[in-house]
Write an enzyme that holds these catalytic residues in place. Structure first.
Site, mmCIF file in Angstrom:
data_model
loop_
_atom_site.group_PDB
_atom_site.id
_atom_site.type_symbol
_atom_site.label_atom_id
_atom_site.label_comp_id
_atom_site.label_asym_id
_atom_site.label_seq_id
_atom_site.Cartn_x
_atom_site.Cartn_y
_atom_site.Cartn_z
ATOM 1 N N ASN A 210 0.880 -1.169 0.000
ATOM 2 C CA ASN A 210 0.000 0.000 0.000
ATOM 3 C C ASN A 210 0.920 1.222 0.000
ATOM 4 O O ASN A 210 1.473 1.578 1.024
ATOM 5 C CB ASN A 210 -0.887 -0.025 1.261
ATOM 6 C CG ASN A 210 -1.697 1.249 1.421
ATOM 7 O OD1 ASN A 210 -1.790 2.061 0.508
ATOM 8 N ND2 ASN A 210 -2.289 1.432 2.602
ATOM 9 N N LYS B 90 0.215 4.268 -0.338
ATOM 10 C CA LYS B 90 -0.381 5.495 0.214
ATOM 11 C C LYS B 90 -0.090 6.665 -0.736
ATOM 12 O O LYS B 90 -0.060 6.467 -1.943
ATOM 13 C CB LYS B 90 0.111 5.730 1.643
ATOM 14 C CG LYS B 90 -0.042 4.446 2.491
ATOM 15 C CD LYS B 90 0.132 4.656 3.947
ATOM 16 C CE LYS B 90 -0.057 3.321 4.659
ATOM 17 N NZ LYS B 90 -0.038 3.430 6.105
ATOM 18 N N HIS C 30 -9.539 1.579 4.529
ATOM 19 C CA HIS C 30 -8.283 1.707 5.274
ATOM 20 C C HIS C 30 -8.506 2.660 6.451
ATOM 21 O O HIS C 30 -9.261 3.634 6.329
ATOM 22 C CB HIS C 30 -7.173 2.233 4.352
ATOM 23 C CG HIS C 30 -5.830 2.169 5.003
ATOM 24 N ND1 HIS C 30 -5.406 3.120 5.896
ATOM 25 C CD2 HIS C 30 -4.842 1.238 4.919
ATOM 26 C CE1 HIS C 30 -4.187 2.779 6.332
ATOM 27 N NE2 HIS C 30 -3.823 1.645 5.755
ATOM 28 N N GLU D 298 -6.809 4.997 7.613
ATOM 29 C CA GLU D 298 -6.522 6.408 7.328
ATOM 30 C C GLU D 298 -7.704 7.060 6.617
ATOM 31 O O GLU D 298 -7.983 8.245 6.818
ATOM 32 C CB GLU D 298 -5.229 6.518 6.494
ATOM 33 C CG GLU D 298 -4.008 6.274 7.379
ATOM 34 C CD GLU D 298 -2.810 5.677 6.656
ATOM 35 O OE1 GLU D 298 -2.767 5.722 5.418
ATOM 36 O OE2 GLU D 298 -1.916 5.153 7.353
ATOM 37 N N GLU E 26 -5.611 -4.702 10.466
ATOM 38 C CA GLU E 26 -4.550 -3.720 10.711
ATOM 39 C C GLU E 26 -4.836 -2.958 12.004
ATOM 40 O O GLU E 26 -5.603 -1.985 12.003
ATOM 41 C CB GLU E 26 -4.486 -2.720 9.555
ATOM 42 C CG GLU E 26 -4.195 -3.343 8.218
ATOM 43 C CD GLU E 26 -3.588 -2.329 7.249
ATOM 44 O OE1 GLU E 26 -2.482 -2.586 6.784
ATOM 45 O OE2 GLU E 26 -4.213 -1.285 6.997
ATOM 46 N N GLY F 69 2.378 2.366 10.633
ATOM 47 C CA GLY F 69 3.338 3.454 10.467
ATOM 48 C C GLY F 69 4.046 3.860 11.741
ATOM 49 O O GLY F 69 4.665 4.912 11.808
ATOM 50 N N SER G 203 3.279 -2.091 10.213
ATOM 51 C CA SER G 203 4.730 -2.195 10.411
ATOM 52 C C SER G 203 5.298 -3.578 10.080
ATOM 53 O O SER G 203 6.193 -4.068 10.759
ATOM 54 C CB SER G 203 5.115 -1.765 11.842
ATOM 55 O OG SER G 203 4.733 -0.420 12.061
HETATM 56 P P1 PGA Z 1 2.743 0.349 7.531
HETATM 57 O O1 PGA Z 1 1.297 0.578 6.909
HETATM 58 O O2 PGA Z 1 3.269 -0.954 6.980
HETATM 59 O O3 PGA Z 1 3.559 1.524 7.096
HETATM 60 O O4 PGA Z 1 2.569 0.282 9.026
HETATM 61 C C1 PGA Z 1 0.418 -0.490 6.689
HETATM 62 C C2 PGA Z 1 -0.894 0.006 6.127
HETATM 63 O O5 PGA Z 1 -1.359 1.071 6.558
HETATM 64 O O6 PGA Z 1 -1.494 -0.623 5.241
#
Ligand code: PGA
Length: 247
Positions: free
Chosen positions: A9, A11, A94, A96, A166, A172, A211
């Site tokens: 992903n 982003k 997601h 976010e 998640e 992140g 992560s």
């Molecule tokens: P990350 O993000 O691996 O940077 O923690 C995962 C995601 O939000 O899909």
């Protein structure tokens, strides 16, 4: 045995020129994997990514879409448009998007149904906040998100859906859920799918995200109920992401 599905992903990262650089290396690094490999890229990168993924084992997805086919929705992209150019996957709900763009369980459900009706493969995200985990409502919250997302989805369609668990506190932040904690929640999700739809629960792909890196991918992906990952930050670098794919 369920297959492993590993999706990046990106982003809001990488321009079409960056895609060219990434794709000058990445396909060669993952060409022998037995796992499914997906890159969910920004809309502006889709055409370039599709072109460069031709004749490779890499599938291209996006990170959001509208649920309607067309209309007066300034700034939005429709499932019809995505299907038309050959996009195969779409991330839906997601955290976010839930947090910053008012995505709700209701809109997630509408988008999920819309993706399925256009034969786009949805990757639906669920996950608890740190506060919810600390007060002990992870199971109730995550299973409720799953129930709401799957409202009105038929038994025949269920195994076309990928679920990404998640935990929001792990996205992140560099903090990964322990493999046992992550597996426990993925198992709860599978049990909920079993309650709703029966044995098809054994076929559905449930990823872990938050992560994931090359140093923890193997331990996570070898757990009984984790069928791969949704990878943010670590999917931006072709070497690092290929190590995760080839864990
Ligand atoms: P990350 O993000 O691996 O940077 O923690 C995962 C995601 O939000 O899909």
């Amino acid at each position: 045995m369920r297959r492993k599905v590993i999706a990046g992903n990106w982003k809001m990262n990488k321009s079409p020129n960056d895609v060219k650089e990434f794709m000058s290396k990445f396909p060669e690094l993952v060409k022998d994997t037995a796992h499914d490999v997906i890159l969910c890229v920004p809309f502006i990168d889709v055409m370039t990514a599709l072109e460069l993924a031709k004749n490779t084992n890499i599938k291209i997805g996006v990170q959001n879409m509208h649920y309607k086919d067309s209309g007066a929705y300034t700034g939005e992209v429709s499932p019809q448009m995505l299907k038309d150019i050959g996009v195969q996957y779409v991330i839906i709900g997601h955290s976010e998007r839930r947090q910053y763009y008012n995505e709700t369980d209701e809109s997630v459900n509408l988008k999920l149904k819309s993706a399925l009706s256009h034969e786009l493969n949805p990757i639906v995200c669920v996950g608890e906040t740190l506060e919810q985990r600390e007060v002990g409502i992870t199971k109730d919250f995550v299973t409720m998100q799953v129930k709401n997302a799957f409202e009105g989805i038929s038994k025949e369609e269920v195994n076309k859906i990928i679920i990404a668990y998640e935990p929001i506190w792990a996205i992140g932040t560099g903090k990964t859920a322990s493999s046992n904690d992550a597996n426990e929640v993925c198992k709860w999700i599978r049990d909920e799918i079993r309650n709703m739809y029966g044995d098809v629960a054994d076929e559905i792909i449930i990823q872990y995200g938050g992560s994931v890196k090359s140093s923890n991918a193997k331990e996570l992906f070898e757990m009984s109920d984790i069928d791969g990952g949704l990878v943010g930050e670590a999917s931006l670098d072709p070497d690092e992401f290929s190590k995760i794919v080839n864990y």
